[in-house]
Scaffold this motif. Structure first.
Motif, PDB file in Angstrom:
ATOM      1  N   THR A   1     155.289 123.520  39.663  1.00  0.00           N
ATOM      2  CA  THR A   1     154.421 124.564  40.210  1.00  0.00           C
ATOM      3  C   THR A   1     154.278 124.364  41.718  1.00  0.00           C
ATOM      4  O   THR A   1     153.823 123.311  42.161  1.00  0.00           O
ATOM      5  CB  THR A   1     153.031 124.504  39.553  1.00  0.00           C
ATOM      6  N   PRO A   2     154.671 125.342  42.528  1.00  0.00           N
ATOM      7  CA  PRO A   2     154.638 125.138  43.979  1.00  0.00           C
ATOM      8  C   PRO A   2     153.245 125.081  44.573  1.00  0.00           C
ATOM      9  O   PRO A   2     153.005 124.361  45.556  1.00  0.00           O
ATOM     10  CB  PRO A   2     155.421 126.342  44.524  1.00  0.00           C
ATOM     11  N   GLY A   3     152.326 125.819  43.999  1.00  0.00           N
ATOM     12  CA  GLY A   3     150.992 125.891  44.590  1.00  0.00           C
ATOM     13  C   GLY A   3     150.092 124.760  44.137  1.00  0.00           C
ATOM     14  O   GLY A   3     150.451 123.949  43.279  1.00  0.00           O
ATOM     15  N   PRO A   4     148.886 124.664  44.660  1.00  0.00           N
ATOM     16  CA  PRO A   4     147.972 123.578  44.311  1.00  0.00           C
ATOM     17  C   PRO A   4     147.446 123.700  42.879  1.00  0.00           C
ATOM     18  O   PRO A   4     147.166 124.796  42.395  1.00  0.00           O
ATOM     19  CB  PRO A   4     146.833 123.734  45.329  1.00  0.00           C
ATOM     20  N   VAL A   5     147.338 122.559  42.226  1.00  0.00           N
ATOM     21  CA  VAL A   5     146.826 122.481  40.860  1.00  0.00           C
ATOM     22  C   VAL A   5     145.677 121.479  40.822  1.00  0.00           C
ATOM     23  O   VAL A   5     145.781 120.390  41.397  1.00  0.00           O
ATOM     24  CB  VAL A   5     147.933 122.046  39.869  1.00  0.00           C
ATOM     25  N   ALA A   6     144.598 121.833  40.155  1.00  0.00           N
ATOM     26  CA  ALA A   6     143.478 120.924  39.959  1.00  0.00           C
ATOM     27  C   ALA A   6     143.612 120.253  38.602  1.00  0.00           C
ATOM     28  O   ALA A   6     143.769 120.919  37.583  1.00  0.00           O
ATOM     29  CB  ALA A   6     142.152 121.675  40.032  1.00  0.00           C
ATOM     30  N   VAL A   7     143.565 118.928  38.593  1.00  0.00           N
ATOM     31  CA  VAL A   7     143.600 118.161  37.349  1.00  0.00           C
ATOM     32  C   VAL A   7     142.191 117.663  37.064  1.00  0.00           C
ATOM     33  O   VAL A   7     141.616 116.900  37.850  1.00  0.00           O
ATOM     34  CB  VAL A   7     144.583 116.980  37.457  1.00  0.00           C
ATOM     35  N   LEU A   8     141.628 118.084  35.946  1.00  0.00           N
ATOM     36  CA  LEU A   8     140.262 117.725  35.583  1.00  0.00           C
ATOM     37  C   LEU A   8     140.269 116.554  34.607  1.00  0.00           C
ATOM     38  O   LEU A   8     141.090 116.501  33.688  1.00  0.00           O
ATOM     39  CB  LEU A   8     139.535 118.907  34.956  1.00  0.00           C
ATOM     40  N   VAL A   9     139.334 115.621  34.821  1.00  0.00           N
ATOM     41  CA  VAL A   9     139.224 114.403  34.023  1.00  0.00           C
ATOM     42  C   VAL A   9     137.750 114.174  33.700  1.00  0.00           C
ATOM     43  O   VAL A   9     136.896 114.315  34.574  1.00  0.00           O
ATOM     44  CB  VAL A   9     139.777 113.183  34.796  1.00  0.00           C
ATOM     45  N   THR A  10     137.457 113.796  32.446  1.00  0.00           N
ATOM     46  CA  THR A  10     136.067 113.506  32.078  1.00  0.00           C
ATOM     47  C   THR A  10     135.841 112.032  31.758  1.00  0.00           C
ATOM     48  O   THR A  10     134.692 111.596  31.689  1.00  0.00           O
ATOM     49  CB  THR A  10     135.629 114.338  30.859  1.00  0.00           C
ATOM     50  N   PHE A  11     136.938 111.272  31.542  1.00  0.00           N
ATOM     51  CA  PHE A  11     136.825 109.837  31.250  1.00  0.00           C
ATOM     52  C   PHE A  11     137.204 109.091  32.515  1.00  0.00           C
ATOM     53  O   PHE A  11     138.372 109.026  32.895  1.00  0.00           O
ATOM     54  CB  PHE A  11     137.752 109.468  30.084  1.00  0.00           C
ATOM     55  N   GLU A  12     136.203 108.535  33.193  1.00  0.00           N
ATOM     56  CA  GLU A  12     136.414 108.027  34.547  1.00  0.00           C
ATOM     57  C   GLU A  12     137.457 106.915  34.607  1.00  0.00           C
ATOM     58  O   GLU A  12     138.198 106.797  35.595  1.00  0.00           O
ATOM     59  CB  GLU A  12     135.092 107.538  35.137  1.00  0.00           C
ATOM     60  N   ALA A  13     137.552 106.113  33.546  1.00  0.00           N
ATOM     61  CA  ALA A  13     138.520 105.015  33.544  1.00  0.00           C
ATOM     62  C   ALA A  13     139.959 105.514  33.580  1.00  0.00           C
ATOM     63  O   ALA A  13     140.875 104.746  33.888  1.00  0.00           O
ATOM     64  CB  ALA A  13     138.312 104.141  32.302  1.00  0.00           C
ATOM     65  N   SER A  14     140.169 106.791  33.286  1.00  0.00           N
ATOM     66  CA  SER A  14     141.522 107.354  33.289  1.00  0.00           C
ATOM     67  C   SER A  14     142.003 107.768  34.673  1.00  0.00           C
ATOM     68  O   SER A  14     143.213 107.919  34.876  1.00  0.00           O
ATOM     69  CB  SER A  14     141.579 108.588  32.371  1.00  0.00           C
ATOM     70  N   VAL A  15     141.103 107.962  35.613  1.00  0.00           N
ATOM     71  CA  VAL A  15     141.480 108.604  36.872  1.00  0.00           C
ATOM     72  C   VAL A  15     142.552 107.813  37.614  1.00  0.00           C
ATOM     73  O   VAL A  15     143.595 108.355  38.000  1.00  0.00           O
ATOM     74  CB  VAL A  15     140.242 108.814  37.769  1.00  0.00           C
ATOM     75  N   ALA A  16     142.334 106.532  37.831  1.00  0.00           N
ATOM     76  CA  ALA A  16     143.296 105.733  38.599  1.00  0.00           C
ATOM     77  C   ALA A  16     144.640 105.662  37.896  1.00  0.00           C
ATOM     78  O   ALA A  16     145.697 105.773  38.527  1.00  0.00           O
ATOM     79  CB  ALA A  16     142.741 104.329  38.834  1.00  0.00           C
ATOM     80  N   SER A  17     144.621 105.486  36.571  1.00  0.00           N
ATOM     81  CA  SER A  17     145.865 105.420  35.808  1.00  0.00           C
ATOM     82  C   SER A  17     146.634 106.733  35.893  1.00  0.00           C
ATOM     83  O   SER A  17     147.864 106.747  36.064  1.00  0.00           O
ATOM     84  CB  SER A  17     145.559 105.082  34.341  1.00  0.00           C
ATOM     85  N   LEU A  18     145.928 107.840  35.794  1.00  0.00           N
ATOM     86  CA  LEU A  18     146.571 109.155  35.884  1.00  0.00           C
ATOM     87  C   LEU A  18     147.178 109.377  37.263  1.00  0.00           C
ATOM     88  O   LEU A  18     148.294 109.904  37.386  1.00  0.00           O
ATOM     89  CB  LEU A  18     145.548 110.251  35.579  1.00  0.00           C
ATOM     90  N   GLN A  19     146.462 108.994  38.297  1.00  0.00           N
ATOM     91  CA  GLN A  19     146.983 109.158  39.654  1.00  0.00           C
ATOM     92  C   GLN A  19     148.251 108.340  39.855  1.00  0.00           C
ATOM     93  O   GLN A  19     149.238 108.820  40.423  1.00  0.00           O
ATOM     94  CB  GLN A  19     145.919 108.769  40.677  1.00  0.00           C
ATOM     95  N   ARG A  20     148.250 107.091  39.369  1.00  0.00           N
ATOM     96  CA  ARG A  20     149.454 106.258  39.477  1.00  0.00           C
ATOM     97  C   ARG A  20     150.619 106.869  38.714  1.00  0.00           C
ATOM     98  O   ARG A  20     151.759 106.891  39.192  1.00  0.00           O
ATOM     99  CB  ARG A  20     149.173 104.846  38.950  1.00  0.00           C
ATOM    100  N   GLU A  21     150.322 107.354  37.511  1.00  0.00           N
ATOM    101  CA  GLU A  21     151.381 107.952  36.687  1.00  0.00           C
ATOM    102  C   GLU A  21     151.977 109.181  37.371  1.00  0.00           C
ATOM    103  O   GLU A  21     153.202 109.366  37.399  1.00  0.00           O
ATOM    104  CB  GLU A  21     150.829 108.321  35.314  1.00  0.00           C
ATOM    105  N   PHE A  22     151.117 110.014  37.932  1.00  0.00           N
ATOM    106  CA  PHE A  22     151.612 111.229  38.579  1.00  0.00           C
ATOM    107  C   PHE A  22     152.443 110.893  39.805  1.00  0.00           C
ATOM    108  O   PHE A  22     153.524 111.468  40.019  1.00  0.00           O
ATOM    109  CB  PHE A  22     150.446 112.143  38.963  1.00  0.00           C
ATOM    110  N   ILE A  23     151.966 109.976  40.621  1.00  0.00           N
ATOM    111  CA  ILE A  23     152.704 109.599  41.829  1.00  0.00           C
ATOM    112  C   ILE A  23     154.059 108.997  41.469  1.00  0.00           C
ATOM    113  O   ILE A  23     155.087 109.308  42.093  1.00  0.00           O
ATOM    114  CB  ILE A  23     151.869 108.611  42.672  1.00  0.00           C
ATOM    115  N   ALA A  24     154.089 108.143  40.443  1.00  0.00           N
ATOM    116  CA  ALA A  24     155.348 107.540  40.019  1.00  0.00           C
ATOM    117  C   ALA A  24     156.327 108.600  39.525  1.00  0.00           C
ATOM    118  O   ALA A  24     157.526 108.556  39.829  1.00  0.00           O
ATOM    119  CB  ALA A  24     155.091 106.505  38.926  1.00  0.00           C
ATOM    120  N   MET A  25     155.833 109.570  38.766  1.00  0.00           N
ATOM    121  CA  MET A  25     156.698 110.632  38.270  1.00  0.00           C
ATOM    122  C   MET A  25     157.209 111.495  39.417  1.00  0.00           C
ATOM    123  O   MET A  25     158.392 111.865  39.460  1.00  0.00           O
ATOM    124  CB  MET A  25     155.947 111.488  37.240  1.00  0.00           C
ATOM    125  N   ALA A  26     156.329 111.826  40.350  1.00  0.00           N
ATOM    126  CA  ALA A  26     156.741 112.640  41.492  1.00  0.00           C
ATOM    127  C   ALA A  26     157.784 111.902  42.331  1.00  0.00           C
ATOM    128  O   ALA A  26     158.794 112.482  42.750  1.00  0.00           O
ATOM    129  CB  ALA A  26     155.520 112.993  42.342  1.00  0.00           C
TER     130      ALA A  26
END
Length: 220
Positions: free
Chosen positions: A109-134
């Motif tokens: 998706t070229p435009g900006p996307v908001a990723v919503l998270v409700t379990f705070e312990a997931s945030v850092a792991s998700l960010q690392r996973e996304f950056i690694a995939m990108a």
């Protein structure tokens, strides 16, 4: 006649199990799904266990699924990407993190996307996973992560997630729910928002089906 695929769903909380079942029922009812639940994983993540602490436990889970002749494994809890990566490398059958398919969609998706998270312990792991995939794809990904406080496992979860969606939608091209447990709020969010709302279970089931069918085609 080939048997329907055998898919193991590994969860760290019961709240993730019904969304996974609904997604399979809607998108791939032929698949045979089986649950593995260990709620201590979430409790230990909350207590401050780090990624390396979970590696031997996830290795055992992956080996169990292999011994059970799984055709694929889908992990449904988003705080353990590093440990799940070990399982992916260890086994030949498809293994998906909860957000892998969702992140693939975001990267397309070229435009900006908001990723919503409700379990705070997931945030850092998700960010690392996304950056690694990108990085692996040579892409940047126009994404911002937003923690929705005091929503996880609360009676007013859906209302708080919907309120966050309505607040954010004017700034993004799409909204993405980064946890299986959030999928229950997706129908109301889609009805209220003017932009696409993606949830992890639906994306994951679509991707698993593609992987299994592609594997079957190559061995036909």
């Amino acid at each position: 006649m080939n048997a329907p695929p055998k898919i193991y769903l590994v969860s760290a909380g019961q709240v993730s199990m019904p969304p996974a079942e609904r997604a399979f029922a809607a998108e791939w009812p032929e698949a045979r799904t089986f649950h593995i639940l260990d709620e201590s994983l979430s409790a230990d993540a909350d207590a401050g266990w780090v990624a390396d602490d979970f590696l031997p436990r996830f290795a055992l889970i992956g080996d169990y699924c292999a011994a059970a002749r799984a055709d694929a494994v889908l992990f449904t809890c988003s705080a353990f990407a590093d440990a799940i990566g070990q399982v992916k490398r260890r086994h030949a059958f498809p293994v998906l993190t909860p957000n892998e398919a969702l992140f693939e969609r975001i990267l397309a998706t070229p435009g900006p996307v908001a990723v919503l998270v409700t379990f705070e312990a997931s945030v850092a792991s998700l960010q690392r996973e996304f950056i690694a995939m990108a990085d692996a794809r040579g892409a940047k990904g126009n994404v911002e992560f937003h923690f929705v406080p005091d929503a996880f496992m609360r009676p007013d979860h859906d209302e708080k997630v919907l309120a966050a969606c309505l607040e954010l939608e004017g700034r993004y091209e799409a909204l993405a729910f980064a946890q299986f447990s959030m999928a229950v709020a997706a129908p109301a969010a889609r009805a209220a928002c003017k932009i696409p709302v993606w949830d992890t279970p639906t994306c994951a089931v679509h991707r698993l089906r593609e992987l299994i069918q592609d594997k079957g085609d190559r061995h036909a």
